[in-house]
Design a protein around this motif. Structure first.
Motif, PDB file in Angstrom:
ATOM      1  N   THR A   1       0.808  -1.225   0.000  1.00 61.65           N
ATOM      2  CA  THR A   1       0.000   0.000   0.000  1.00 61.65           C
ATOM      3  C   THR A   1       0.838   1.270   0.000  1.00 61.65           C
ATOM      4  N   LYS A   2       2.131   1.152  -0.304  1.00 65.13           N
ATOM      5  CA  LYS A   2       3.001   2.325  -0.248  1.00 65.13           C
ATOM      6  C   LYS A   2       2.563   3.401  -1.235  1.00 65.13           C
ATOM      7  N   GLY A   3       1.941   3.007  -2.326  1.00 62.67           N
ATOM      8  CA  GLY A   3       1.512   3.982  -3.323  1.00 62.67           C
ATOM      9  C   GLY A   3       0.202   4.667  -2.990  1.00 62.67           C
ATOM     10  N   LEU A   4      -0.486   4.227  -1.930  1.00 63.32           N
ATOM     11  CA  LEU A   4      -1.778   4.811  -1.578  1.00 63.32           C
ATOM     12  C   LEU A   4      -1.602   5.908  -0.541  1.00 63.32           C
ATOM     13  N   ASN A   5      -2.603   6.796  -0.467  1.00 61.54           N
ATOM     14  CA  ASN A   5      -2.518   7.826   0.571  1.00 61.54           C
ATOM     15  C   ASN A   5      -3.126   7.291   1.876  1.00 61.54           C
ATOM     16  N   ASP A   6      -3.033   8.093   2.952  1.00 60.93           N
ATOM     17  CA  ASP A   6      -3.374   7.597   4.286  1.00 60.93           C
ATOM     18  C   ASP A   6      -4.825   7.140   4.399  1.00 60.93           C
ATOM     19  N   TRP A   7      -5.749   7.958   3.859  1.00 61.87           N
ATOM     20  CA  TRP A   7      -7.160   7.582   4.042  1.00 61.87           C
ATOM     21  C   TRP A   7      -7.500   6.321   3.243  1.00 61.87           C
TER      22      TRP A   7
ATOM     23  N   ASP B   1      12.972  -8.585 -15.158  1.00 59.23           N
ATOM     24  CA  ASP B   1      12.730  -8.285 -13.751  1.00 59.23           C
ATOM     25  C   ASP B   1      11.703  -7.145 -13.675  1.00 59.23           C
ATOM     26  N   ARG B   2      10.647  -7.370 -12.887  1.00 56.85           N
ATOM     27  CA  ARG B   2       9.538  -6.417 -12.856  1.00 56.85           C
ATOM     28  C   ARG B   2       9.960  -5.023 -12.420  1.00 56.85           C
ATOM     29  N   LEU B   3      10.769  -4.936 -11.365  1.00 58.40           N
ATOM     30  CA  LEU B   3      11.156  -3.616 -10.849  1.00 58.40           C
ATOM     31  C   LEU B   3      12.117  -2.908 -11.799  1.00 58.40           C
TER      32      LEU B   3
ATOM     33  N   ALA C   1       2.183   4.144 -11.348  1.00 56.45           N
ATOM     34  CA  ALA C   1       1.290   3.284 -10.577  1.00 56.45           C
ATOM     35  C   ALA C   1       1.792   1.844 -10.517  1.00 56.45           C
ATOM     36  N   ASN C   2       2.459   1.383 -11.583  1.00 60.63           N
ATOM     37  CA  ASN C   2       2.926  -0.005 -11.632  1.00 60.63           C
ATOM     38  C   ASN C   2       3.946  -0.332 -10.554  1.00 60.63           C
ATOM     39  N   ILE C   3       4.745   0.673 -10.133  1.00 58.66           N
ATOM     40  CA  ILE C   3       5.749   0.402  -9.090  1.00 58.66           C
ATOM     41  C   ILE C   3       5.652   1.402  -7.945  1.00 58.66           C
ATOM     42  N   ALA C   4       4.482   2.036  -7.789  1.00 59.98           N
ATOM     43  CA  ALA C   4       4.328   3.073  -6.765  1.00 59.98           C
ATOM     44  C   ALA C   4       4.597   2.555  -5.358  1.00 59.98           C
ATOM     45  N   ASP C   5       4.293   1.272  -5.124  1.00 62.74           N
ATOM     46  CA  ASP C   5       4.493   0.720  -3.787  1.00 62.74           C
ATOM     47  C   ASP C   5       5.891   0.159  -3.571  1.00 62.74           C
ATOM     48  N   GLU C   6       6.756   0.266  -4.604  1.00 62.53           N
ATOM     49  CA  GLU C   6       8.107  -0.293  -4.479  1.00 62.53           C
ATOM     50  C   GLU C   6       9.149   0.625  -5.121  1.00 62.53           C
ATOM     51  N   LEU C   7       8.983   1.928  -4.962  1.00 65.11           N
ATOM     52  CA  LEU C   7       9.915   2.869  -5.602  1.00 65.11           C
ATOM     53  C   LEU C   7      11.327   2.729  -5.035  1.00 65.11           C
ATOM     54  N   ALA C   8      11.429   2.535  -3.715  1.00 71.67           N
ATOM     55  CA  ALA C   8      12.759   2.395  -3.114  1.00 71.67           C
ATOM     56  C   ALA C   8      13.468   1.125  -3.577  1.00 71.67           C
ATOM     57  N   PRO C   9      12.803  -0.053  -3.518  1.00 70.15           N
ATOM     58  CA  PRO C   9      13.473  -1.256  -4.051  1.00 70.15           C
ATOM     59  C   PRO C   9      13.822  -1.137  -5.535  1.00 70.15           C
ATOM     60  N   ALA C  10      13.069  -0.336  -6.277  1.00 70.46           N
ATOM     61  CA  ALA C  10      13.354  -0.170  -7.708  1.00 70.46           C
ATOM     62  C   ALA C  10      14.596   0.677  -7.945  1.00 70.46           C
TER      63      ALA C  10
END
Length: 793
Positions: A245-251, A483-485, A551-560
């Motif tokens: 859920t890293k790509g989503l906002n708090d609410w 590799d996806r990322l 959006a495809n890697i929004a939850d994994e920007l750091a690992p990417a």
């Protein structure tokens, strides 16, 4: 032209380059009555090659016969469908005996059959020993088929090692036939010898890497998921949820947490299959193609029992009613009559039988089909045509070859697979399906790729663990999964660079007005808005691509590989370009014109980009600016749709002017005289504004009045008898002669025929009616264009 144009279900098709050259090479072989192998990778259109080649053979040689042999019922049906859609009558035989009987007659000239119809089993259905098989071949060779005509046999998926014996049977039975093998899978060295012996050398090859490079199929990206380790403890579950859920906002994260309850209690209490189910359901909540409901997925289970188990688990999730199980099983009462039962237990066979009995209870069998076949056909049709209503198919072996569903985007593998079977399965996902589908995604729950060779420095994995046959020459036959990322980062960086280059010519300080000037032109030049349309289309598509890539890697920007500063910069760019896009689309009046470019754009923005909480949707969402001005007045319209640039009077003015200009350009053919007058009035208002001859408030008043006139399509002075747009258009373009306008309207209505536009004889009838009133050929041609543009005629 004669050999290479095909009408497929009414759609005109011409071959791609590889198909053209493949057919040309095959034609040369056929002329010499020599066979061979056509190796065109999965998804590159082998069926079209078959149709075109078969058509050519039958047309070029009046004595020719073509028999198409496949090894799966799915493929047999698909081939029959392709030929039927292309207008070719093909006879589908039910057995090897029937095929041989048909070949002994002069007709039909085009047939298809299943390869296993030629087989022979030993006692109790057991496979024949090598000695028994040789004896079987010898017997067949002594009694060859008496074929009428010159026979050409196409064998689809000719690479299959399990079909090797059956190919030998066919060659023994149809001794004089020319065999052409088709395959979409790279041959392994162990298969190559058998294939060449049966079919001959390669006729033409088109390999996976070539198809990806040509944008014929999509690249494949993989992701290995270890469910047991990832979801076994409180800490791992929390980390998993945070990553997802890293790509989503708090609410939005809070909403998901409320929906899912505490992740620890939901997941840690479940067995492995339950965790896989929740993992997939979660993907349908957050992955762009899945959550937008334009894409769907296939789950490969290791057995019919596990497929049924997965199906029952998914029925307890939001995918209930939108998933189906497709296996080789067909429930029979004898399946369970001899099963031992305990007080509280069911055997695996009973469980499978009960699952199928339950899911088939409301199914009404179609004529000639069982209830199971009917259920599966409906499920497959909905999967291909209604991805939002059939999101997931659970399979074991079926549908992993010869099943083309462009909407299929994800393949979840929970079965040990390798080589040919693995490659054909993963290629279910890489068919083209609109600009929002970037890759075919493979999710591996079985560590299938750990044993495959890692290509140094590429971040890619070979799909094949065995040695490939390189005898075809040319491009390397190996198939890589990216590799996806790494691939995601590459796509995101490219998308960001593309947008920056596109907007580079915008004048400094690159504010709203400068972007309007660059993408919409000068409001004083009537042709500018239309002339800048290509730039605007590129902006819309590039922005959509940027959002999807993010959006495809929004939850994994750091690992990417992105630093915190990089992430902040990317989010800033997203915010900037989304605002630019909105300013430009409103300034050009193209609010309703974007659906072809970004079918799920709003969903992606809401899910991944906006940081504010849920907002109230305006009652005027979807209403054009011009209509809003005419309905509510300029001030209210600006508040409702142009609030983000309200403080910039110049930008607001040019936005309104471009919207009025777009309406004039769109409608001018329907009433040239009236809209020429409106265009002149617009020019006067623009000139007065730019010369500071009127105050802003007076400008808004004048432009609002003009907007009402443009939207209405006529002035207040129009006589009441002219009660349709067509009559009013004739009136304004015939010197405001009411009598003449009504006379011409009556003449056209009396002379027109249904669907007269574009049919020369019917158009001439309308022109003749016009001439009967006007008595002037040039005037008839001028007025005819107005009549033709009016929908009411």
């Amino acid at each position: 032209m004669r050999d290479f144009v095909l009408f497929d279900g009414g759609v005109k098709k011409v071959p791609r380059v590889h198909q053209y050259f493949g057919i040309k090479e095959a034609q040369a072989r056929v002329r010499q009555k020599q066979g061979g192998i056509i190796w065109h990778t999965q998804g590159s259109g082998k069926s079209i090659v078959m149709v075109l080649l078969a058509k050519w053979i039958l047309e070029a040689n009046s004595n020719a016969r073509v028999a198409i042999v496949t090894d799966r019922d799915e493929l047999d049906k698909q081939i029959e469908g392709v030929f039927t859609d292309a207008g070719e009558t093909i006879h589908r035989t039910g057995s090897g005996r029937e095929l041989l009987r048909q070949l002994g007659q002069a007709t039909p000239r085009l047939l298809c059959s299943l390869v296993h119809k030629f087989g022979k089993k030993g006692e109790k259905g057991k496979r024949l020993s090598d000695a028994q098989f040789k004896q079987f071949i010898t017997e067949l060779g002594n009694q060859p088929c008496q074929t009428v005509g010159v026979l050409f046999v196409f064998v689809d998926e000719c690479h299959r090692t399990e079909s090797g014996r059956l190919n030998e049977v066919m060659k023994a039975v149809m001794r004089d036939a020319v065999f052409i093998g088709f395959t979409g899978t790279p041959l392994l060295k162990e298969d190559q010898k058998k294939s060449v012996e049966v079919f001959g050398s390669y006729i033409h090859t088109y390999k996976f890497s070539e198809a990806v490079e040509d944008d014929v199929v999509l690249d494949l990206v993989y992701e290995a998921r270890d469910i047991d380790q990832a979801l076994g403890s409180q800490e791992r579950i929390d980390a998993w949820f945070d990553a997802k859920t890293k790509g989503l906002n708090d609410w939005q994260r809070d909403e998901l947490k409320n929906k899912w309850g505490t992740m620890q209690s939901v997941l840690s209490s479940k067995g492995r299959m339950g965790r896989v189910v929740d993992d997939i359901v979660f993907d349908f909540s957050v992955k762009p193609r899945l959550s937008s409901e334009r894409g769907n997925a296939i789950l490969v289970a290791s057995s019919i029992y596990e497929a049924c188990k997965y199906f029952t688990l998914f029925r307890e999730t939001p995918l209930r009613g939108k998933c189906a199980v497709v296996t080789s099983y067909n429930p029979q009462t004898q399946d369970v009559t001899l099963e031992e039962t305990g007080a509280n237990t069911r055997t695996d066979k009973q469980f499978i039988y009960d699952t199928y009995t339950e899911l088939l209870k409301d199914v009404v069998a179609e004529p000639g089909m069982s209830k199971t076949e009917t259920y599966e056909e409906v499920a497959k049709q909905r999967f291909m045509e209604e991805p939002a209503q059939m999101k997931l198919l659970i399979v074991v072996d079926k549908l992993l070859t010869g099943f083309d569903a462009p909407s299929c985007t994800y393949l979840y593998i929970d079965k040990s697979m390798r080589d040919h079977g693995l490659f054909q399965a993963i290629c279910r996902t890489n068919r083209l399906d609109g600009e929002d589908k970037d890759f075919g995604y493979i999710v591996d729950y079985k560590d299938l790729f750990k044993r495959l060779i890692n290509e140094k420095g590429t971040g890619a994995l070979q799909v094949y663990s065995s040695e490939l046959d390189n005898s075809a020459g040319g491009t390397d036959p190996k198939v890589l999964m990216q590799d996806r990322l790494k691939k995601g980062k590459e796509r995101l960086d490219t998308a960001a660079e593309m947008l920056a280059l596109l907007c580079e010519p915008v004048a400094l300080p690159k504010g709203e007005l400068e972007h309007i000037h660059y993408f919409c032109g000068n409001t004083e030049v009537p042709t500018d808005l239309k002339a800048r349309e290509p730039q605007r289309v590129m902006l819309y598509k590039a922005t959509a691509g940027f959002v999807r890539a993010y959006a495809n890697i929004a939850d994994e920007l750091a690992p990417a590989g992105y630093s915190d500063a990089d992430v902040s910069r990317l989010k800033g760019h997203l915010d900037h370009y989304l605002k630019v896009r909105e300013v430009v689309r409103k300034a050009s009046g193209e609010f309703l014109d974007l659906k072809p470019f970004e079918a799920d754009m709003r969903h992606l923005i809401d899910k991944y980009i906006e940081a504010s909480g849920p907002r109230k949707i305006s009652p005027f969402d979807g209403v054009g600016l011009l209509d809003l001005i005419a309905t509510t007045g300029a001030a209210d319209a600006i508040d409702a749709q142009l609030g983000d640039i309200k403080g910039n009077g110049e930008a607001v003015a040019e936005t309104i002017e471009n919207n009025v200009r777009r309406k004039i350009i769109k409608e001018e053919l329907t009433d040239p005289a009236y809209y020429a007058k409106m265009s002149a009035l617009l020019d006067e208002i623009i000139a007065a504004r730019k010369a500071k001859a009127i105050e802003y408030e007076e400008y808004l008043k004048q432009i609002a009045e003009l907007a009402k006139l443009v939207r209405a399509g006529h002035g207040a002075e129009t006589p009441a008898a002219l009660d349709t747009p067509g009559k009013r258009a004739l009136f304004s373009n015939l010197g405001q002669n009411e009598t003449l306008a009504l006379q011409l309207d009556g003449a056209v209505r009396a002379a027109r025929q249904d669907a007269w536009r574009g049919v020369q004889a019917r158009e001439q009838a309308v022109k003749a009616a016009l001439y009967g009133v006007l008595k002037d050929v040039a005037e008839v041609e001028r007025v005819f264009l107005i009549i033709k543009a009016q929908a009411e005629y």
